[in-house]
Design a protein around this motif. Structure first.
Motif, mmCIF file in Angstrom:
data_model
loop_
_atom_site.group_PDB
_atom_site.id
_atom_site.type_symbol
_atom_site.label_atom_id
_atom_site.label_comp_id
_atom_site.label_asym_id
_atom_site.label_seq_id
_atom_site.Cartn_x
_atom_site.Cartn_y
_atom_site.Cartn_z
ATOM 1 N N ILE A 160 1.457 -1.213 -0.241
ATOM 2 C CA ILE A 160 -0.318 0.111 -0.459
ATOM 3 C C ILE A 160 0.809 1.624 0.107
ATOM 4 O O ILE A 160 1.841 1.342 0.517
ATOM 5 C CB ILE A 160 -0.799 0.070 1.864
ATOM 6 C CG1 ILE A 160 -2.348 -1.114 1.471
ATOM 7 C CG2 ILE A 160 -1.392 0.835 1.247
ATOM 8 C CD1 ILE A 160 -3.031 -1.263 2.350
ATOM 9 N N ARG A 161 0.852 2.181 -0.733
ATOM 10 C CA ARG A 161 1.451 3.615 -0.792
ATOM 11 C C ARG A 161 2.034 3.960 0.523
ATOM 12 O O ARG A 161 0.625 4.136 1.249
ATOM 13 C CB ARG A 161 0.495 4.894 -1.724
ATOM 14 C CG ARG A 161 0.956 5.432 -2.064
ATOM 15 C CD ARG A 161 -0.042 7.363 -2.490
ATOM 16 N NE ARG A 161 0.230 8.089 -2.383
ATOM 17 C CZ ARG A 161 1.210 8.736 -2.771
ATOM 18 N NH1 ARG A 161 1.875 8.475 -3.207
ATOM 19 N NH2 ARG A 161 0.968 10.064 -2.214
ATOM 20 N N GLY A 162 2.557 4.501 0.940
ATOM 21 C CA GLY A 162 3.196 4.975 1.588
ATOM 22 C C GLY A 162 3.978 3.792 3.099
ATOM 23 O O GLY A 162 3.709 4.144 4.352
ATOM 24 N N MET A 185 4.117 3.495 13.675
ATOM 25 C CA MET A 185 3.118 4.292 14.760
ATOM 26 C C MET A 185 2.201 4.423 12.410
ATOM 27 O O MET A 185 3.192 4.434 11.538
ATOM 28 C CB MET A 185 3.731 5.295 14.714
ATOM 29 C CG MET A 185 4.991 5.879 16.104
ATOM 30 S SD MET A 185 3.912 5.025 17.225
ATOM 31 C CE MET A 185 5.405 4.821 17.816
ATOM 32 N N PHE A 186 1.438 5.305 12.700
ATOM 33 C CA PHE A 186 0.453 4.988 11.112
ATOM 34 C C PHE A 186 -0.170 6.805 11.621
ATOM 35 O O PHE A 186 -1.012 7.384 12.181
ATOM 36 C CB PHE A 186 -0.184 4.697 11.489
ATOM 37 C CG PHE A 186 -0.104 2.724 11.196
ATOM 38 C CD1 PHE A 186 0.509 2.092 10.438
ATOM 39 C CD2 PHE A 186 0.697 2.627 12.915
ATOM 40 C CE1 PHE A 186 0.507 0.926 10.337
ATOM 41 C CE2 PHE A 186 0.668 0.951 13.274
ATOM 42 C CZ PHE A 186 0.944 0.253 12.173
ATOM 43 N N ARG A 187 0.035 7.541 10.284
ATOM 44 C CA ARG A 187 -0.413 8.854 9.637
ATOM 45 C C ARG A 187 -0.533 8.775 8.201
ATOM 46 O O ARG A 187 -0.005 9.028 7.988
ATOM 47 C CB ARG A 187 0.905 10.380 10.097
ATOM 48 C CG ARG A 187 0.553 9.737 11.495
ATOM 49 C CD ARG A 187 1.707 11.230 11.933
ATOM 50 N NE ARG A 187 2.282 11.135 13.571
ATOM 51 C CZ ARG A 187 2.809 11.908 14.141
ATOM 52 N NH1 ARG A 187 3.527 12.770 13.411
ATOM 53 N NH2 ARG A 187 3.441 12.061 14.929
ATOM 54 N N TYR A 188 -1.604 9.676 8.169
ATOM 55 C CA TYR A 188 -2.174 9.512 6.468
ATOM 56 C C TYR A 188 -1.379 11.146 6.320
ATOM 57 O O TYR A 188 -2.238 11.553 6.479
ATOM 58 C CB TYR A 188 -3.254 9.342 6.248
ATOM 59 C CG TYR A 188 -4.374 9.134 5.253
ATOM 60 C CD1 TYR A 188 -4.177 8.282 4.086
ATOM 61 C CD2 TYR A 188 -4.284 10.215 4.335
ATOM 62 C CE1 TYR A 188 -4.947 8.006 3.382
ATOM 63 C CE2 TYR A 188 -4.507 10.094 2.764
ATOM 64 C CZ TYR A 188 -4.803 8.859 2.357
ATOM 65 O OH TYR A 188 -4.362 8.811 0.839
ATOM 66 N N ALA A 190 10.870 11.291 1.240
ATOM 67 C CA ALA A 190 12.261 10.411 1.507
ATOM 68 C C ALA A 190 11.823 10.673 3.075
ATOM 69 O O ALA A 190 11.672 11.967 3.758
ATOM 70 C CB ALA A 190 13.564 11.722 1.479
ATOM 71 N N GLY A 191 11.854 9.117 3.934
ATOM 72 C CA GLY A 191 12.009 9.204 5.445
ATOM 73 C C GLY A 191 11.117 9.739 6.055
ATOM 74 O O GLY A 191 10.715 9.759 6.967
ATOM 75 N N ARG A 192 9.954 9.500 5.821
ATOM 76 C CA ARG A 192 8.616 9.748 5.760
ATOM 77 C C ARG A 192 7.564 8.876 4.949
ATOM 78 O O ARG A 192 7.522 8.920 4.020
ATOM 79 C CB ARG A 192 7.967 10.896 5.752
ATOM 80 C CG ARG A 192 6.678 11.757 6.273
ATOM 81 C CD ARG A 192 6.115 12.938 6.508
ATOM 82 N NE ARG A 192 6.788 13.567 7.378
ATOM 83 C CZ ARG A 192 6.424 14.318 7.930
ATOM 84 N NH1 ARG A 192 5.629 15.694 6.729
ATOM 85 N NH2 ARG A 192 7.234 15.477 8.465
ATOM 86 N N GLN A 193 6.986 8.375 6.172
ATOM 87 C CA GLN A 193 5.968 7.212 5.288
ATOM 88 C C GLN A 193 4.860 6.664 5.908
ATOM 89 O O GLN A 193 4.504 7.857 7.054
ATOM 90 C CB GLN A 193 6.417 5.389 5.576
ATOM 91 C CG GLN A 193 8.354 5.137 4.970
ATOM 92 C CD GLN A 193 7.637 5.972 2.984
ATOM 93 O OE1 GLN A 193 6.957 4.521 2.418
ATOM 94 N NE2 GLN A 193 9.067 5.893 2.825
ATOM 95 N N ARG A 194 3.448 6.365 5.551
ATOM 96 C CA ARG A 194 2.314 6.085 6.399
ATOM 97 C C ARG A 194 2.702 5.401 7.446
ATOM 98 O O ARG A 194 1.609 5.301 8.280
ATOM 99 C CB ARG A 194 0.977 6.153 5.881
ATOM 100 C CG ARG A 194 0.914 7.749 4.281
ATOM 101 C CD ARG A 194 0.233 6.888 3.676
ATOM 102 N NE ARG A 194 -0.083 8.568 2.898
ATOM 103 C CZ ARG A 194 -1.075 8.660 1.567
ATOM 104 N NH1 ARG A 194 -1.560 7.095 0.672
ATOM 105 N NH2 ARG A 194 -1.589 9.652 1.128
ATOM 106 N N GLN A 195 3.252 4.498 7.003
ATOM 107 C CA GLN A 195 3.291 3.190 8.057
ATOM 108 C C GLN A 195 5.210 3.893 8.295
ATOM 109 O O GLN A 195 6.094 3.354 7.686
ATOM 110 C CB GLN A 195 3.361 1.867 7.844
ATOM 111 C CG GLN A 195 3.949 1.327 9.018
ATOM 112 C CD GLN A 195 3.984 -0.030 9.234
ATOM 113 O OE1 GLN A 195 3.227 -1.083 9.007
ATOM 114 N NE2 GLN A 195 4.887 -0.920 9.352
#
Length: 423
Positions: free
Chosen positions: A8-10, A112-115, A120-125
């Motif tokens: 999944i994206r992110g 952790m999870f944020r939409y 770079a260096g920042r994902q949704r999970q």
């Protein structure tokens, strides 16, 4: 055949080639935090949505825009945790850790999870290591957590780091400053970016944190929070600065540093890397004296931080492009029915004796197995054919020098450490 299913994206896979960096960070953190008497806590990945609404604050971007919330089959609103502090505090209250008395030093790691927009260096999970010190209002606690974060990052070899600190005061200081800030910003309302215009009534302190260039220029001349601290808050902040100086930890005051969560009081801080471009914060934290009470627990001062692991690992990869490898002692090749059966027994005996062994399971020609042995990074290659299996011997080849000898398997097991060292 149907189309292949993708991540999944992110989200992203952390493959074995990269995992060495993660293990190095986790092992270093475990050692440094253990020496400072921090104990690990593991809380659930999802919690009741109300925990984050009350804990983080409904006017924050995280709660307003970024949470992964859903209804479960019991029609309860559930949220994948967007950060670690609220869950740790919920556990502290629910399990009555405060009844143990004294200070609770906790640490955690996990996803952790944020939409939000992946970059770079920042994902949704994404993953964090965090610490929470519950039960001390002493400014030494603020400085201890900063010092430990500094130790951890320096132990990993990071350079070009700097520490920004600010004080957001207590609840009364915040309220007083909030009004001063709104009075200052209101004449500029039309020049602020849309998010900041919205925050002017809901969460004006976050305007100081804006990334919009014009808003930054306006905020630069805003009144300084530290000019509106009560005498007690001012003393706390002065002591933090003095102790950092005494420890030789350099810092700079940043009046625009407010952190994104409503629960912060007094000290707020960030450790920033000059090697990361725009997403520069590696570690962020501060004091949150009101959160335990806000979530239904007793009055409990607290301070903590979180380190984003994805960003940290980007920095480690910049420092050292070779993945930290587990040292492999033996690569074991075999060919022939008896030899292959014997190879598994020998591999297990060596492992039980404390050696690391990779057993080639391919059954391919010796020449192909030897090529894999050369690439494996092992110190030595062990060679078993049916003749060796029948005689209970083995060929030992030191891969760096090519030196080879035949010896009994009993002798190998008795002197393996010496043979590897000599090789």
């Amino acid at each position: 055949m149907g189309s292949t299913i993708q991540a999944i994206r992110g989200t992203r896979d952390i493959l074995p080639e990269e995992v060495g960096y993660w293990q190095k960070v986790e092992a270093t953190a475990r050692e440094i935090l253990g020496k400072a008497a921090y104990r690990e806590i593991r809380t659930p990945i999802f919690e009741q949505t109300s925990l984050f609404e009350r804990g983080i604050g409904e006017a924050t971007d995280i709660v307003g825009k970024e949470m992964y919330s859903f209804k479960d089959r019991g029609d309860r609103s559930i949220t994948l945790r967007p950060e670690g502090t609220a869950g740790a505090v919920r556990s502290y209250i629910e399990n009555k850790l405060h009844a143990l008395g004294g200070v609770q030093r906790l640490w955690y790691t996990g996803p952790m999870f944020r939409y939000e927009r992946p970059q770079a260096g920042r994902q949704r999970q994404f993953h964090q290591i965090g610490v929470e010190v519950l039960g001390s209002g002493d400014p030494r606690a603020d400085v201890e957590v900063i010092a430990i974060a500094t130790d951890l990052l320096q132990s990993l070899g990071l350079q070009n780091l700097h520490l920004d600190i600010n004080s957001v005061g207590d609840r009364e200081d915040k309220q007083r400053y909030r009004q001063v800030l709104v009075d200052y910003l209101t004449p500029y309302k039309e020049e602020l970016d849309p998010d900041s215009q919205d925050r002017l009534t809901r969460n004006p302190l976050r305007i100081l944190d804006s990334k919009d260039q014009r808003t930054i220029e306006i905020a630069e001349n805003a009144p300084r929070m530290w000019d509106y601290l009560s005498p007690e808050s001012g003393r706390h902040f002065a002591q933090v600065q003095q102790m950092l100086t005494e420890l030789g930890i350099s810092y700079q005051l940043n009046h625009r540093l407010v952190r994104g969560l409503d629960y912060y009081t007094h000290t707020a801080f960030e450790i920033i890397s000059d090697n990361l471009g725009a997403q520069a914060t590696v570690c962020g934290g501060g004091r949150y004296d009101g959160l335990v009470k806000e979530l239904g627990g007793p009055e409990t001062p607290a301070v903590g931080w979180a380190i984003g692991l994805e960003r940290l690992i980007v920095l480690l990869q910049q420092l050292d492009s070779t993945t930290p490898q587990a040292n492999l002692d033996f690569y074991l090749v075999s060919r022939g029915t008896d030899a292959e059966a014997n190879s598994l027994i020998l591999a297990q005996k060596l492992r039980h004796s404390g050696f690391s062994v990779e057993l080639d399971l391919s059954g391919s020609a010796f020449s192909k197995q030897f090529k894999r042995a050369d690439k494996s990074g092992a110190t030595a290659c062990l060679i078993l054919g049916d003749e060796e299996a029948a005689n209970q011997t083995v060929q030992l080849k030191i891969l760096a020098t090519g030196a080879q000898q035949s010896l009994s398997q009993t002798a190998l097991l008795a002197t393996a450490a010496e043979l590897l060292q000599r090789g």
